[in-house]
Design an enzyme around this catalytic site. Structure first.
Site, short mmCIF file in Angstrom:
data_model
loop_
_atom_site.label_atom_id
_atom_site.label_comp_id
_atom_site.label_asym_id
_atom_site.label_seq_id
_atom_site.Cartn_x
_atom_site.Cartn_y
_atom_site.Cartn_z
N GLU A 132 0.81 -1.23 0.00
CA GLU A 132 0.00 0.00 0.00
C GLU A 132 0.84 1.27 0.00
O GLU A 132 0.39 2.32 0.46
CB GLU A 132 -0.99 0.00 1.17
CG GLU A 132 -2.00 -1.13 1.11
CD GLU A 132 -3.15 -0.97 2.10
OE1 GLU A 132 -3.10 -0.02 2.90
OE2 GLU A 132 -4.08 -1.78 2.06
N GLU A 243 -5.46 -9.06 0.82
CA GLU A 243 -6.17 -8.70 2.05
C GLU A 243 -7.64 -8.51 1.72
O GLU A 243 -7.99 -7.81 0.77
CB GLU A 243 -5.64 -7.39 2.68
CG GLU A 243 -4.28 -7.47 3.32
CD GLU A 243 -3.88 -6.15 3.98
OE1 GLU A 243 -4.79 -5.36 4.34
OE2 GLU A 243 -2.66 -5.90 4.12
#
Length: 355
Positions: A132, A243
């Site tokens: 991220e 995720e």
């Protein structure tokens, strides 16, 4: 409640049911009290994941965020020997945010390759360079105070550094990718990273999509939109779901509510339609980030009895439930008791008839 399989999810993954896929959880480097996890901590975690009651398939893979043992400079993380001990597949992670060099990460990985040899390298299914990082420097990342990130130019450099470091090692042919949000992948300014990676890891959380009508009843639509956006940006490159999950407790986020029932519903309507079809690392087995008010942990205190029933609906197409030993024992006990009860009734009737 009946759960229909969202066929668009399956179709967008572009995978046959027979294709091999990895199934596991994410694992941080520290405990919920921010202490470094030791080998014993990782072993307990990995062992619990494989022994979860009613688990739809074997969760025997682990996604890591770093190669470095917490509170050291470049010592290999103790998750490595734990994975060897429990035969857990590894999606390695290299932490890239807040640094100008990943030398320490690569040193830790190189040391592990030498120290553990094929016992370690045979477990590695891929390497994620960063997590991220590009989201953190985006407008939404800055708005949400996500922390220090990295731009695409730096990420490409780090990915090339990893490839160079692995050249000539047993991991030289392992897929090298990057993990980010779907919004980062859909951002055309990050295309250079897509061109450089072997796979795109995407983190998908309808719970946090407060601008898309994120009530649990709309979770499938939001999930499909995010996944399809990533797939569109990826072109022909594979997309791994690194995720996803829904919190059991925590604050409301837009229309989303964190409840046990909603977490179970999300598992059924999303998880059960992707398990066994694509590489999935669920978020998460056990909560280890005390700073996150939303709690996603499937189990408390690493108990093999999860907080909700993990078995999938019969029409979901998910792998069959495993770890049913307790259920079988209970069924056997019930059958034994029932047989004895019938026998007693028959003998009572017989004695009464004779009398």
């Amino acid at each position: 409640m009946r759960f229909a399989v969202p066929l668009a999810v399956v179709a967008s993954l572009g995978l046959a049911l027979a294709d091999q896929s990895f199934l596991g959880f994410n694992s941080g480097a520290t405990t919920d009290s921010k202490k470094p996890k030791k080998q014993a901590d990782f072993e307990k975690e990995f062992d619990t994941a494989q022994k979860l009651r009613y688990s739809p398939g074997l969760f025997n893979s682990v996604r890591l965020y770093t190669n470095i043992q917490a509170e050291t400079t470049d010592t290999p993380i103790e998750a490595f020997p734990a994975a060897i001990k429990t035969n857990s597949k590894l999606l390695l992670g290299i932490w890239c945010s807040g640094t100008t060099s990943i030398k320490n990460e690569l040193t830790a990985l190189s040391t592990a390759i030498t120290k553990y040899g094929s016992n370690f390298t045979n477990l590695v299914v891929g390497i994620s360079v960063g997590s991220e990082d590009m989201y953190r420097i985006s407008d939404s990342g800055i708005k949400n105070k996500a922390g220090v990130g990295q731009g695409p130019t730096t990420m490409v450099k780090f990915i090339k550094d990893v490839r160079a470091s692995l050249k000539g090692t047993p991991l030289s042919n392992i897929p090298v990718g990057h993990v980010d949000t779907w919004t980062a992948w859909a951002n055309k300014s990050n295309k250079a990273v897509i061109d450089e990676v072997d796979f795109l890891g995407t983190n998908l959380f309808p719970y946090y999509e407060d601008d898309k009508g994120n009530d649990i009843s709309n979770a499938t639509s939001v999930f499909e939109y995010a996944l399809n956006s990533t797939k569109s940006a990826a072109g022909k490159k594979p997309v791994w779901i690194t995720e996803t999950g829904w919190p059991l407790t925590g604050p409301d986020f837009g229309q989303a509510k964190a409840t046990l029932d909603n977490a179970r519903t999300y598992w059924n309507t999303i998880g059960c339609t992707i398990f066994g079809r694509v590489n999935v690392w669920w978020y998460e087995l056990h909560d280890s980030n005390p700073d996150n008010a939303a709690k996603f942990g499937v189990t408390k205190d690493l108990s093999t009895t999860p907080q909700f029933n993990l078995s999938c609906p019969a029409n979901s197409g998910a792998p069959a439930s495993i770890n049913l030993q307790d259920t079988k024992k209970s069924a056997g006990s019930i059958a034994t008791v029932s047989f004895m009860s019938i026998a007693v009734m028959c003998l009572t009737w017989l004695f009464s008839a004779v009398a």
